[in-house]
Design an enzyme around this catalytic site. Structure first.
Site, mmCIF file in Angstrom:
data_model
loop_
_atom_site.group_PDB
_atom_site.id
_atom_site.type_symbol
_atom_site.label_atom_id
_atom_site.label_comp_id
_atom_site.label_asym_id
_atom_site.label_seq_id
_atom_site.Cartn_x
_atom_site.Cartn_y
_atom_site.Cartn_z
ATOM 1 C CG ASN A 140 -0.387 -0.143 2.503
ATOM 2 O OD1 ASN A 140 0.696 -0.712 2.656
ATOM 3 N ND2 ASN A 140 -1.049 0.374 3.522
ATOM 4 N N GLY A 171 2.217 -5.887 7.626
ATOM 5 C CA GLY A 171 1.264 -6.738 6.920
ATOM 6 C C GLY A 171 0.161 -7.222 7.841
ATOM 7 C CB SER A 172 -2.240 -9.988 7.471
ATOM 8 O OG SER A 172 -1.449 -11.170 7.478
ATOM 9 C CD GLU A 181 4.329 -0.490 12.986
ATOM 10 O OE1 GLU A 181 3.115 -0.260 13.189
ATOM 11 O OE2 GLU A 181 5.223 -0.097 13.745
ATOM 12 C CB CYS A 226 -1.563 0.787 8.268
ATOM 13 S SG CYS A 226 -0.431 0.083 7.059
ATOM 14 C CD GLU A 258 -6.155 -3.736 8.295
ATOM 15 O OE1 GLU A 258 -5.550 -2.659 8.362
ATOM 16 O OE2 GLU A 258 -5.584 -4.847 8.334
#
Length: 472
Positions: free
Chosen positions: A151, A227-228, A247, A281, A375
């Protein structure tokens, strides 16, 4: 165009190449090397060999390389923005902002390279510590693995590469599968900036295969991943005693108190919800508005949402373009349908043209709906009514995530109370949770991750503290 691996200062052929497609048009834009196990081993070996040279390099030299990199990105700013728009379907105006932030991030890294220092310890504060002088120093860890998302393909790479180089580490970078082109351009520019061979290595390909090798190799001393939560938790479990900065996910929320000026925040809130199709995010996903302002807020929010320009990311007028994949578009609309079946009201959107999901506004969403508790990473936002800020705080905290939150209020006591009570890594008073500048500490609690980014704070994560003590 055919893109190779970048290992030990050389462009290296891979045994396998895969096509890369535009998320917006579906056209093939490149062929990307898929690294095999031997390639990843070579990249780690190159980083290990370059480790002593980077560790010995004076701070001013590391800073000069990062300054030159900033200048090179500035020279190629439009090319960089076009590349981001092409590979990530990020609207050009947003991509240009990302390039500007990337330049700033590397400038901060250059400055922080010259500020890495320790402190003196008053040893005689403890009985038995008399006649001793002690101080701390920070030393590089060695090889850092950086695993980055699609992203922000330039700036989130910068938040790992910049601090790692500033601290005197070497890096193996695994960019996201959809956005490798900007990372490979970075390798070219760092070579031009004078970075020694092996200090940066870029391996493209399968995230799980490359990631597993990087996370489990004992020569790698730190892993920085964005990421996830699922992947982040798996990395934490496999990493052993490595330093790990994660993160991860978020469903960032905004609380709007009574008595605030709605007109002053609407454009900002719509930007927070729909910038880069919600694939940020700290994208604004949940809004809790005091009942005294609810109807006015919703009407003005929907009106502003409907003014957004949808279309080709390479068109400078476009505000919102395609999400990253067909699967993500389908999932977003499925979550909207689930919320609607449970009683939510659709105030805007709820349709798509291919991967382009129209900005969607939901009202009266149940807290157990996916759009509330997971999310979205899509242009979907929910607006719910609350009777008080305290109720809003409880709803914000009723989440497995805790990255950032925003509170609009004109009451100072309310602001301080909310800042303390919200279970998040950052609280933005009188702003949206989507606010970030690149030198502030940035990270979350709960399933939003562990550790902090923001260049100074990332340097601390990527160095080891050592105590030196002299007996007189």
């Amino acid at each position: 165009m055919r893109k190779k691996l970048y290992i030990d200062g050389q462009w290296v052929e891979a045994d396998d190449y895969r096509p890369l497609f535009s998320p917006y048009s579906g056209e093939q834009i490149a062929e990307i090397a898929y690294a095999g196990p031997a390639d990843v081993q070579r990249a780690i070996e190159a980083a290990e060999r370059a480790k002593p040279r980077m560790a010995r390099m004076p701070a001013h030299e590391r800073a000069a390389i990062l300054e030159r990199l900033s200048a090179l990105i500035r020279e190629k700013a439009e090319e960089c923005a076009q590349l981001i728009a092409l590979e990530a379907a990020k609207p050009l105006k947003t991509a240009r902002q990302e390039v500007e932030r990337t330049i700033t991030t590397y400038k901060f890294a250059a400055e922080e390279a010259k500020r890495i220092h320790g402190e003196t310890i008053p040893m005689d504060a403890a009985p038995g510590g008399e006649d001793r002088i002690a101080y701390t120093i920070r030393q590089p860890l060695g090889v850092v693995a950086a695993i980055t998302p699609f992203n922000f393909p330039m700036n989130l790479v910068a938040h790992k590469v910049g601090p790692a180089l500033a601290a005197g580490n070497t890096i193996v970078l695994k960019p996201a599968g959809q956005t490798p082109l900007s990372a490979l351009l970075l390798a070219e520019l760092l070579e031009q900036a004078g970075l020694p061979a092996g200090a940066l290595n870029v391996v493209t390909g399968s995230g799980s295969a490359i990631g597993d090798m990087l996370v489990t190799d004992e020569r790698v001393k730190a892993v920085s991943f964005t990421g996830s939560p699922e992947v982040g938790i798996a990395i934490r479990n496999k990493a052993g005693l490595k330093k790990v900065t994660l993160e991860l996910g978020s469903n960032s929320a905004l609380i709007v108190d009574q008595g605030v000026n709605v007109d002053e925040m609407i454009a900002r809130a719509v930007t927070g919800a729909f910038s880069y199709a919600g694939q940020v995010c700290i994208s604004l996903q949940r809004i809790y508005v005091h009942e005294a302002l609810f109807d006015e807020f919703v009407w003005k929010f929907v009106k502003q949402t409907e003014s957004l320009q949808l279309g080709d990311p390479l068109d400078p007028q476009t505000d919102l373009s395609a999400v990253i994949s067909p699967h993500d578009a389908q999932r977003a609309l499925a979550w909207v349908a689930e919320a609607e079946q449970a009683g939510a009201v659709i105030a805007a959107g709820n349709r798509s043209d291919g991967n382009l999901v129209h900005p969607t506004v939901l009202l009266a969403v149940r807290p157990d709906s996916s759009i509330s508790c997971s999310e979205a990473f899509a242009p979907v936002v929910m607006i719910n009514k609350i009777a008080s800020v305290e109720e809003g705080i409880q709803l914000v905290n009723d989440s497995r995530y805790g990255l950032q939150a925003g509170v609009y209020t004109s009451d100072l006591r309310t602001a301080f109370a909310a800042a303390e009570a919200l279970e998040v890594g950052g609280v933005m008073i009188n702003d949206i949770p989507t606010f970030r500048v690149d030198h502030m500490p940035y990270g979350g609690v709960k399933e939003s991750g562990t550790g902090r980014e923001g260049v100074k704070y990332a340097v601390e994560e990527m160095t080891e503290l050592k105590l030196v003590c002299f007996k007189k």
